[in-house]
Design a protein around this motif. Structure first.
Motif, mmCIF file in Angstrom:
data_model
loop_
_atom_site.group_PDB
_atom_site.id
_atom_site.type_symbol
_atom_site.label_atom_id
_atom_site.label_comp_id
_atom_site.label_asym_id
_atom_site.label_seq_id
_atom_site.Cartn_x
_atom_site.Cartn_y
_atom_site.Cartn_z
ATOM 1 N N TRP A 220 0.897 -1.167 -0.093
ATOM 2 C CA TRP A 220 -0.064 -0.045 0.010
ATOM 3 C C TRP A 220 0.802 1.311 0.226
ATOM 4 O O TRP A 220 1.999 1.432 0.667
ATOM 5 N N THR A 221 0.402 2.402 -0.687
ATOM 6 C CA THR A 221 0.999 3.398 -0.980
ATOM 7 C C THR A 221 0.129 4.651 -0.962
ATOM 8 O O THR A 221 -1.203 4.438 -1.072
ATOM 9 N N PRO A 222 0.430 5.835 -0.550
ATOM 10 C CA PRO A 222 -0.589 6.760 -0.633
ATOM 11 C C PRO A 222 -1.337 7.095 -1.973
ATOM 12 O O PRO A 222 -0.680 6.704 -3.089
ATOM 13 N N GLY A 223 -2.342 7.395 -1.804
ATOM 14 C CA GLY A 223 -3.403 7.581 -2.964
ATOM 15 C C GLY A 223 -3.251 8.705 -3.659
ATOM 16 O O GLY A 223 -2.390 9.462 -3.225
ATOM 17 N N LEU A 224 -3.741 8.783 -4.835
ATOM 18 C CA LEU A 224 -3.338 9.678 -5.893
ATOM 19 C C LEU A 224 -3.755 11.438 -5.324
ATOM 20 O O LEU A 224 -2.858 12.434 -5.555
ATOM 21 N N MET A 225 -4.831 11.490 -4.652
ATOM 22 C CA MET A 225 -5.174 12.596 -4.298
ATOM 23 C C MET A 225 -4.521 13.243 -3.252
ATOM 24 O O MET A 225 -4.734 14.226 -2.469
ATOM 25 N N THR A 226 -3.717 12.297 -2.578
ATOM 26 C CA THR A 226 -2.846 12.946 -1.244
ATOM 27 C C THR A 226 -1.822 13.992 -1.671
ATOM 28 O O THR A 226 -1.244 14.695 -1.139
ATOM 29 N N SER A 227 -1.711 13.967 -3.296
ATOM 30 C CA SER A 227 -0.730 14.913 -3.875
ATOM 31 C C SER A 227 -1.612 16.170 -4.413
ATOM 32 O O SER A 227 -2.583 16.016 -5.138
ATOM 33 N N LYS A 228 -1.283 17.486 -3.947
ATOM 34 C CA LYS A 228 -2.130 18.569 -4.445
ATOM 35 C C LYS A 228 -1.782 18.706 -6.135
ATOM 36 O O LYS A 228 -2.832 19.175 -6.659
ATOM 37 N N SER A 229 -0.663 18.348 -6.323
ATOM 38 C CA SER A 229 -0.510 18.593 -7.999
ATOM 39 C C SER A 229 -1.147 17.840 -8.665
ATOM 40 O O SER A 229 -1.969 17.924 -9.737
ATOM 41 N N TYR A 230 -1.743 16.493 -8.281
ATOM 42 C CA TYR A 230 -2.566 15.601 -8.787
ATOM 43 C C TYR A 230 -3.936 16.248 -8.774
ATOM 44 O O TYR A 230 -4.895 16.251 -9.902
ATOM 45 N N THR A 231 -4.447 16.526 -7.546
ATOM 46 C CA THR A 231 -5.934 17.182 -7.375
ATOM 47 C C THR A 231 -5.990 18.379 -8.243
ATOM 48 O O THR A 231 -7.027 18.779 -8.911
ATOM 49 N N ASP A 232 -4.982 19.179 -8.519
ATOM 50 C CA ASP A 232 -5.108 20.311 -9.234
ATOM 51 C C ASP A 232 -5.372 19.992 -10.875
ATOM 52 O O ASP A 232 -6.063 20.524 -11.807
ATOM 53 N N GLU A 233 -4.761 18.907 -11.433
ATOM 54 C CA GLU A 233 -5.001 18.275 -12.532
ATOM 55 C C GLU A 233 -6.296 17.599 -12.792
ATOM 56 O O GLU A 233 -6.799 17.724 -13.530
ATOM 57 N N TRP A 234 -6.543 16.958 -11.642
ATOM 58 C CA TRP A 234 -7.699 16.416 -11.701
ATOM 59 C C TRP A 234 -9.185 17.487 -11.768
ATOM 60 O O TRP A 234 -10.002 17.164 -12.489
ATOM 61 N N VAL A 235 -8.936 18.442 -10.982
ATOM 62 C CA VAL A 235 -10.048 19.557 -11.188
ATOM 63 C C VAL A 235 -10.252 20.084 -12.435
ATOM 64 O O VAL A 235 -11.268 20.423 -12.997
ATOM 65 N N GLN A 236 -9.057 20.305 -13.127
ATOM 66 C CA GLN A 236 -8.819 21.071 -14.571
ATOM 67 C C GLN A 236 -9.548 20.023 -15.369
ATOM 68 O O GLN A 236 -10.173 20.304 -16.440
ATOM 69 N N MET A 237 -9.206 18.546 -15.236
ATOM 70 C CA MET A 237 -9.908 17.482 -16.150
ATOM 71 C C MET A 237 -11.437 17.553 -16.162
ATOM 72 O O MET A 237 -11.983 17.653 -17.118
ATOM 73 N N LEU A 238 -11.916 17.900 -15.011
ATOM 74 C CA LEU A 238 -13.302 17.911 -14.808
ATOM 75 C C LEU A 238 -13.941 19.299 -15.228
ATOM 76 O O LEU A 238 -15.053 19.103 -16.112
ATOM 77 N N ILE A 239 -13.175 20.344 -15.348
ATOM 78 C CA ILE A 239 -13.714 21.410 -15.797
ATOM 79 C C ILE A 239 -13.573 21.360 -17.605
ATOM 80 O O ILE A 239 -14.343 21.782 -18.291
ATOM 81 N N ASN A 240 -12.431 20.682 -18.112
ATOM 82 C CA ASN A 240 -12.539 20.571 -19.399
ATOM 83 C C ASN A 240 -13.652 19.511 -20.056
ATOM 84 O O ASN A 240 -14.268 19.750 -20.788
ATOM 85 N N SER A 241 -13.811 18.725 -19.084
ATOM 86 C CA SER A 241 -14.771 17.635 -19.467
ATOM 87 C C SER A 241 -16.250 18.221 -19.357
ATOM 88 O O SER A 241 -17.070 17.673 -20.369
ATOM 89 N N PHE A 242 -16.507 19.240 -18.526
ATOM 90 C CA PHE A 242 -17.805 19.972 -18.705
ATOM 91 C C PHE A 242 -17.721 21.077 -19.630
ATOM 92 O O PHE A 242 -18.854 21.841 -19.648
ATOM 93 N N THR A 243 -16.685 21.429 -20.178
ATOM 94 C CA THR A 243 -16.344 22.564 -21.102
ATOM 95 C C THR A 243 -16.229 23.772 -20.592
ATOM 96 O O THR A 243 -15.829 24.830 -21.064
ATOM 97 N N SER A 244 -16.697 24.106 -19.091
ATOM 98 C CA SER A 244 -16.657 25.178 -18.385
ATOM 99 C C SER A 244 -16.715 25.192 -16.874
ATOM 100 O O SER A 244 -17.388 24.088 -16.552
ATOM 101 N N LYS A 245 -16.214 26.078 -16.159
ATOM 102 C CA LYS A 245 -16.446 26.001 -14.661
ATOM 103 C C LYS A 245 -17.739 26.195 -14.226
ATOM 104 O O LYS A 245 -18.497 25.604 -13.313
ATOM 105 N N ALA A 246 -18.411 27.011 -15.061
ATOM 106 C CA ALA A 246 -19.764 27.364 -14.855
ATOM 107 C C ALA A 246 -20.652 26.007 -14.922
ATOM 108 O O ALA A 246 -21.557 25.779 -14.088
#
Length: 465
Positions: A220-246
């Protein structure tokens, strides 16, 4: 001769008396009463059933036995003597009620018994605020899980006729080092964007590897979201998938870290178990919280899902107790008007085979009491598998909605609840294969509507006032 006649007369009288005595001393047993009450806990809209058909008597057939019932145990027999053994009653007031019954055989022997039940609408579980516009949602598995050739668009066409709030399990794609959206999740997002008029909302689940990586023989090792650099990318992925922050703000009402985090991750015997609940889960929560804030999505709350919260000595269960407490203590004031929430799953007793939903109601009330009202208790999963009978599945699902109906009747609000699940999934483990509320063709997996016997109230698709 005269004396002989007298002798025989006395002898006949004696034997007659003996026969009468033996006949009168015959042991006629009182009937054995077997009283079944179903369900054991319900609301003011629940139809409670008593069944005494398994009662018995050594001398009389059960059909000859009579019963009478005092529903309120107030000394007044509401149901007079009848040979019918199954009866029902709806109680209009909450609280503990005691049923008194008597059963009588044809010789007049009577056996009494009683049984208690609880009436509760659980209105104290209804939160003052919720991030959702709808009271009830449904769990939707985007992965096929044995539903080969299924079409997500057709699935959602059927589901969203009834449920406008959808809860999913997978966001980022697995099997790649890139932070990209899961293709099946993207289909759900695209469906929502293309059906704006449906006013759909999403409770967005994440893979368990966001909290801990490993298992199945791997360390077992730390999960992906224990890193803020990952969660930054993850949130941006979400914005891109929905086409906008709105659009993210419009559709995503809650993000959940992992699923049943107390049933996944390192075992208690693993050297990394302590790190899991003291470091990795809090780090993942803090990282995603910060990344959402930095991206201008600070109003979207983050929580998690618990499989079994202990109702006695909760501190002994470190993952459950520590994680729930951490979320409560670090909840953002921007989220849900500052009111913390955690999702809890629960199914009927006997590993989901029992058709009595009463103990599930008792469990959720117990969790709320143990937590002292904060965080709010949301129901992440509950349901029943038709593996144990299609009629039984309908019986349990209908009990769920009868319970919710009693809450809705008061202020048109209920405890937020997600039914498990939209469709059957043949590849799931035993006990989870046939939990769908909706039917589909066994070959093409094209949806065919609600399963027989399941009654979905119209209000589940209505927005709250």
């Amino acid at each position: 001769m005269k004396n002989l006649k007298v002798f025989f007369s006395i002898l006949v009288a004696f034997f007659t008396m003996v026969i009468v005595i033996v006949s009168c001393s015959k042991n006629n047993n009182s009937p054995e009463v077997i009283l079944k009450v179903f369900p054991t806990v319900g609301s003011t809209m629940t139809e409670f059933n008593i069944d005494m058909s398994e009662s018995n008597d050594l001398e009389d057939h059960v059909s000859k036995l009579s019963i009478r019932v005092d529903w309120e145990s107030d000394g007044v027999w509401d149901l007079d003597w009848t040979t019918e053994k199954i009866h029902s009653q709806i109680y209009g007031t909450e609280g503990d009620h005691n049923i008194q019954v008597e059963i009588k055989d044809t010789d007049g022997n009577v056996t009494p018994t009683s049984e208690s039940l609880k009436i509760t609408n659980s209105n104290h579980l209804v939160p003052a605020n919720s991030p959702f516009s709808y009271n009830v949602g449904i769990n939707y598995e985007t992965w096929t899980a044995g539903r080969n050739n299924r079409d997500i668009g057709k699935d959602l066409d059927t589901v969203t006729k009834y449920f406008k709030l959808i809860k999913t399990y997978h966001t980022a794609a697995v099997g790649t080092s890139q932070v990209i959206i899961d293709p099946t999740m993207l289909e759900v997002i695209n469906y929502m964007l293309a059906h704006e008029e449906a006013k759909l909302e999403l409770a967005l689940g994440t893979n368990n590897n966001v909290l801990a990586n490993g298992g199945y023989g791997s360390p077992w090792t730390p999960g992906l979201m224990t890193s803020k650099s990952y969660t930054d990318e993850w949130v941006q992925m979400l914005i891109n998938s929905f086409t906008s922050k709105a659009n993210v703000e419009k559709y995503v009402k809650l993000i959940m870290l992992g699923n049943e985090i107390d049933a996944n991750g390192p075992l208690t015997s693993d050297s990394k178990f302590t790190d899991y609940y003291t470091k990795w889960i809090p780090q993942a929560f803090d990282s995603l919280k910060a990344s959402l804030h930095d991206a201008g999505l600070k109003d979207i709350p983050v929580s998690t899902i618990i499989a079994n919260y202990p109702l006695s000595d909760p501190t002994s269960k470190k993952v459950q107790y520590t994680s729930v407490k951490y979320i409560k203590d670090n909840w953002s004031p921007d989220w849900n008007s500052g009111e913390p929430l955690v999702l809890f799953n629960q199914y009927t007793p006997d590993w989901g085979k029992s058709t009595d939903f009463g103990p599930v109601i008792t469990y959720f009330e117990g969790v709320e009491s143990e937590l002292g009202g904060s965080p709010n208790v949301y129901v992440g999963e509950t349901g029943y598998s038709a593996e144990y009978g299609e009629g039984n599945e309908a019986k349990v699902i209908n009990q769920v909605f009868t319970w919710l109906d009693s809450q809705y009747k008061k202020n048109k609000l209920t405890v937020p609840l997600f039914v498990f699940m939209a469709f059957d999934h043949p590849a799931k483990p035993p006990g989870q294969k046939k939990m769908g509320v909706f039917n589909n063709d066994s070959i093409t997996n094209v949806p065919k509507g609600i399963k027989n016997g399941i009654k979905l109230p119209a209000w589940i698709s209505k927005k709250k006032n």
